[in-house]
Write a protein that holds these residues in place. Structure first.
Motif, PDB file in Angstrom:
ATOM      1  N   LYS A  32       0.833  -1.209   0.000  1.00 22.42           N
ATOM      2  CA  LYS A  32       0.000   0.000   0.000  1.00 22.42           C
ATOM      3  C   LYS A  32       0.861   1.250   0.000  1.00 22.42           C
ATOM      4  N   ALA A 125     -15.568  -2.974  -2.195  1.00 25.83           N
ATOM      5  CA  ALA A 125     -14.137  -2.939  -2.499  1.00 25.83           C
ATOM      6  C   ALA A 125     -13.814  -1.508  -2.899  1.00 25.83           C
ATOM      7  N   ASN A 148      -4.177   1.927  -4.728  1.00 22.89           N
ATOM      8  CA  ASN A 148      -4.415   0.944  -3.664  1.00 22.89           C
ATOM      9  C   ASN A 148      -5.760   0.269  -3.894  1.00 22.89           C
ATOM     10  N   THR A 150      -8.374  -2.360  -2.434  1.00 19.06           N
ATOM     11  CA  THR A 150      -8.779  -3.058  -1.214  1.00 19.06           C
ATOM     12  C   THR A 150      -9.851  -4.077  -1.535  1.00 19.06           C
ATOM     13  N   ASP A 153     -10.301  -7.502   3.636  1.00 24.47           N
ATOM     14  CA  ASP A 153      -9.536  -6.733   4.625  1.00 24.47           C
ATOM     15  C   ASP A 153      -8.077  -6.570   4.208  1.00 24.47           C
ATOM     16  N   SER A 154      -7.810  -6.689   2.904  1.00 22.69           N
ATOM     17  CA  SER A 154      -6.431  -6.604   2.409  1.00 22.69           C
ATOM     18  C   SER A 154      -6.310  -5.495   1.367  1.00 22.69           C
ATOM     19  N   THR A 155      -5.231  -4.712   1.463  1.00 15.42           N
ATOM     20  CA  THR A 155      -4.980  -3.635   0.512  1.00 15.42           C
ATOM     21  C   THR A 155      -3.600  -3.810  -0.110  1.00 15.42           C
ATOM     22  N   TRP A 184      -4.561 -11.015  -2.321  1.00 22.55           N
ATOM     23  CA  TRP A 184      -5.546 -10.443  -1.399  1.00 22.55           C
ATOM     24  C   TRP A 184      -6.182 -11.518  -0.511  1.00 22.55           C
TER      25      TRP A 184
END
Length: 214
Positions: A32, A125, A148, A150, A153-155, A184
């Protein structure tokens, strides 16, 4: 001779049934990064005329569909996008190649389940631009966009080529690229030992986004 002909026919059918990974540029993935500062005029994304297309493949087939954009904005200065972001409504995920009789609702429900997007916990998202750089000598793209992305819960930061069309009161952004969903945490079906049930990690994303001056 007859047995040989039958064997050749079987091999031909198998070759046709085998579906390759999506044919597009592979997005570069990094950690990120800081979002780009908004400068210039604001253009609100036209959610009615903007869409995110997706395509996933496996050895014996593929599925494709769309997700709608809930909201977003671009900042434009000196004929290019300087910053921006948009939110994807993952609840709108729709498959386009199946019917009710062939499993459309079943596939959509599975993609929205905890095996994939887990929309009950993560209904949206998001993509947030970190940089926009011009590209020369490319007939299909005008800029490299980094941002970025997303999912759940992942970026991760992704970079991909895009075609930007900038007018006085309107902006259009188009892109076609692949991402590795496992970056991700979307690992379901990613084991090649599953054979025909294996789902390739590469997912093709097409962005068709229109925005109008606010």
């Amino acid at each position: 001779m007859k047995k040989l002909s039958i064997a050749m026919m079987v091999l031909a059918v198998a070759a046709v049934a085998c579906t390759d990974a999506p044919n597009a540029d592979q997005a570069a993935t990094a950690e990120k990064q800081e979002a780009a500062a908004a400068t210039g005029a604001s253009f609100a994304i036209d959610t009615t005329n903007s869409v995110v297309e997706w395509l996933g493949t496996k050895p014996i087939g593929q599925h494709n569909g769309i997700m709608k954009i809930a909201n977003g904005i671009f900042s434009v200065e000196n004929g290019t996008i300087t910053a921006g972001n948009f939110t994807i409504d993952v609840n709108t995920l729709t498959d386009l190649d199946l019917t009710t009789e062939t499993g459309k609702e079943k596939l959509e429900g599975h993609l929205k389940s905890p095996d994939f997007f887990d929309v009950a916990k993560f209904p949206t998202a998001k993509f947030e631009i970190t940089s926009v750089e011009p590209i020369s000598n490319d007939s299909l793209a005008t800029h490299k966009i980094s941002g970025n992305l997303t999912l759940k819960d992942s970026t991760k930061n992704v970079s991909f080529p895009a075609k930007l069309t900038i007018a006085e009161n309107a902006v259009k952004a188009e892109a076609n690229f692949n991402i590795d969903r496992t970056q991700w945490g979307l690992h379901y079906g990613n084991d090649k030992s599953l054979g025909d049930k294996f789902i390739r990690p590469e997912v093709n994303i097409k962005l068709n986004i229109s925005a109008n001056k606010s």
